[in-house]
Write an enzyme that holds these catalytic residues in place. Structure first.
Site, PDB file in Angstrom:
ATOM      1  N   PHE A  80       0.761  -1.170   0.061  1.00 46.86           N
ATOM      2  CA  PHE A  80      -0.003  -0.018  -0.032  1.00 46.86           C
ATOM      3  C   PHE A  80       0.796   1.237   0.146  1.00 46.86           C
ATOM      4  CE2 PHE A  80      -2.177   3.584   1.535  1.00 46.86           C
ATOM      5  CZ  PHE A  80      -3.433   3.569   0.494  1.00 46.86           C
ATOM      6  N   ASP A  82       9.122   3.065   2.207  1.00 43.69           N
ATOM      7  CA  ASP A  82       8.033   3.774   2.420  1.00 43.69           C
ATOM      8  C   ASP A  82       7.671   3.543   4.050  1.00 43.69           C
ATOM      9  OD1 ASP A  82       5.509   4.896   3.017  1.00 43.69           O
ATOM     10  OD2 ASP A  82       4.651   4.009   1.171  1.00 43.69           O
ATOM     11  N   LYS A 109       1.952  11.254   7.114  1.00 40.76           N
ATOM     12  CA  LYS A 109       1.153  11.184   8.260  1.00 40.76           C
ATOM     13  C   LYS A 109       1.671  11.787   9.462  1.00 40.76           C
ATOM     14  CE  LYS A 109      -1.346   7.281   6.394  1.00 40.76           C
ATOM     15  NZ  LYS A 109      -0.892   6.103   5.583  1.00 40.76           N
TER      16      LYS A 109
HETATM   17  C1  LIG Z   1      -0.989   6.260   4.113  1.00 40.79           C
HETATM   18  C2  LIG Z   1       0.081   5.654   3.462  1.00 40.79           C
HETATM   19  C3  LIG Z   1       0.477   6.264   2.296  1.00 40.79           C
HETATM   20  C4  LIG Z   1      -0.383   7.197   1.510  1.00 40.79           C
HETATM   21  O1  LIG Z   1      -0.471   8.606   2.368  1.00 40.79           O
HETATM   22  P1  LIG Z   1      -1.630   9.647   1.945  1.00 40.79           P
HETATM   23  O2  LIG Z   1      -1.298  10.727   2.742  1.00 40.79           O
HETATM   24  O3  LIG Z   1      -2.894   8.866   2.259  1.00 40.79           O
HETATM   25  O4  LIG Z   1      -1.501   9.956   0.402  1.00 40.79           O
HETATM   26  C5  LIG Z   1       1.555   5.607   1.441  1.00 40.79           C
HETATM   27  N1  LIG Z   1       2.301   4.806   2.148  1.00 40.79           N
HETATM   28  C6  LIG Z   1       1.766   4.269   3.156  1.00 40.79           C
HETATM   29  C7  LIG Z   1       2.456   3.114   3.747  1.00 40.79           C
HETATM   30  C8  LIG Z   1       0.704   4.633   3.899  1.00 40.79           C
HETATM   31  O5  LIG Z   1       0.441   4.018   5.080  1.00 40.79           O
END
Ligand SMILES: *Cc1c(COP(=O)(O)O)cnc(C)c1O
Length: 402
Positions: free
Chosen positions: A141, A226, A255
């Site tokens: 994700f 990520d 985040k």
């Molecule tokens: C939430 C998330 C994203 C995307 O972030 P957004 O601010 O919703 O675009 C990307 N990678 C990971 C691992 C995430 O948990």
């Protein structure tokens, strides 16, 4: 006054139905607690997918936001502002990075990294134009934009949205041999989460990332971690890579970089990768704005100064031990790292969602993910007494019929 049902029916009538939230209408938050419109209090065990690691409405982040909002909010990058340089300095020092690219949403940070590593591939590694390959993991994700959903393996995330951009190769998560086999001379990067959060808190086998790091170095492949969800204290370390004893070439954070006040994300890299971007080749109107930078500086400061990372490690261990001690034949596995926890239910439990509803009725907000898993990720300021109370509610829900 609108009552809960009115909010729900209005959302249903006017909103795109791209979410299926629990029916709780929140109107206030403080620390680990949130309150609904009827005044009921809940312990937040999702933390907005780890965006509010510092706790809801942290007063010091709020103060920084208000102070900056009165002075200057947006200049665009056409001009400089006095918050960007200190933000660079502080986040680079904290994370040991050499270059920083500020963006807004997490997905934008991912897209920006994809652009940068491709360009790095052509200009530095010498990959023939148009041939760059990026390896990603199955069940990943990384966000919801076009480029990203194109390499998702979730049928909901990609179904109906094609055609997609080429240049991505998918390998199973946690399988270093499969990763090794997928590397070609045109591979520019491996984009991967240290722990797959949305997939259900999937922790790779020990040694996986050590081997991945070796293979990346040996083959001149950029390792992009990520850490948008795992980073900034969630797993009990500043970055989850520390558990593996490795360093990524490119780290993505978002985040909790704003403590939930504002969308702020960043690509952090060695000097080589972000070094390929020249004026005019990438940008964002809001990226690096003074309000975002002031908020992010405060969010990082309280995370470190208030011991939230250490608390995440200690309370995570305590919470996990407590969850493991619940005697329930519904539970298949309890797993996690720091305060990134999951209870996976077995097939007979009939899905995690109804247990999340039962928890909600008892005052705990947790989110089901991938059918059978309850994800538990409270703000990193959670205290032992609060966990004890939460454990009582989990015990009730998991040991009797709901
Ligand atoms: C939430 C998330 C994203 C995307 O972030 P957004 O601010 O919703 O675009 C990307 N990678 C990971 C691992 C995430 O948990």
């Amino acid at each position: 006054m609108m009552i809960a049902d009115d909010f729900i029916s209005t959302e249903h009538r006017l909103g795109a139905h791209n979410y299926q939230p629990l029916d709780v209408i929140l109107s206030r938050g403080e620390g680990v607690w949130v309150w609904d419109v009827e005044g009921r209090r809940y312990l937040d065990c999702l933390s907005a997918y780890s965006a509010v690691n510092q706790g809801h409405c942290h007063p010091k982040i709020l103060a920084a936001m208000i102070e900056q909002a009165k002075k200057l909010t947006l200049t665009s990058r056409a001009f400089r502002n006095d918050q960007l340089a200190p933000f660079y300095e502080e986040i680079a020092a904290l994370t040991g990075s050499h270059k920083v690219l500020p963006m807004n949403s997490g997905a934008e940070a991912v897209e920006s990294a994809v652009k940068a590593v491709r360009k790095w591939g052509y200009e530095v590694k010498g990959v023939p134009e148009g041939k760059a390959e990026i390896i990603v993991a199955a069940d990943n994700f990384h966000g919801r934009t076009m480029g990203i959903v194109g390499f998702s393996t979730d049928p909901d995330a990609r179904g109906g949205f094609g055609p997609f951009a080429p240049g991505f190769v998918i390998v199973p998560f946690g399988d270093a041999k499969a990763f090794e086999k997928a590397i070609t001379p045109n591979t520019v990067a491996f984009l991967v989460e240290p722990i797959q959060g949305e997939a259900g808190v999937i922790i790779p086998p020990a040694g996986y990332f050590t081997r991945v790091r070796e293979l990346c170095t040996k083959n001149n492949v950029t390792l992009i971690l990520d850490e948008i969800q795992t980073g900034l204290g969630r797993t009990g370390r500043l970055l989850a890579e520390e558990h593996e004893g490795i360093e990524a070439d490119v780290t993505l954070v978002g985040k909790a970089l704003s403590g939930g006040y504002y969308p702020v994300s960043a690509v952090l890299s060695n000097s080589e990768v972000l070094g390929v971007l020249q004026p005019g080749q990438h940008g964002s109107t809001f990226g690096g704005n003074p309000l975002a930078c002031a908020i992010a500086r405060a969010a990082l400061k309280v995370l470190v100064e208030e011991g939230m990372i250490e608390n995440s490690a200690a309370m995570g261990e305590y919470f996990m031990a407590g969850l493991k001690s619940i005697r329930s034949n519904l539970v298949k596995e309890v797993r996690g790292r720091g305060l990134m926890l999951a209870v996976e239910l077995n097939a007979e439990a009939g899905g995690a969602r109804k247990y999340c509803y039962a928890l909600k009725d008892l005052g705990v907000l947790a989110k089901d993910t991938h059918g059978h898993t309850i994800r538990i990720a409270p703000p990193l300021v959670v205290k032992k007494e609060e966990i004890d109370w939460a454990l009582e509610q989990f015990d009730k829900v998991l040991t009797k019929e709901v």
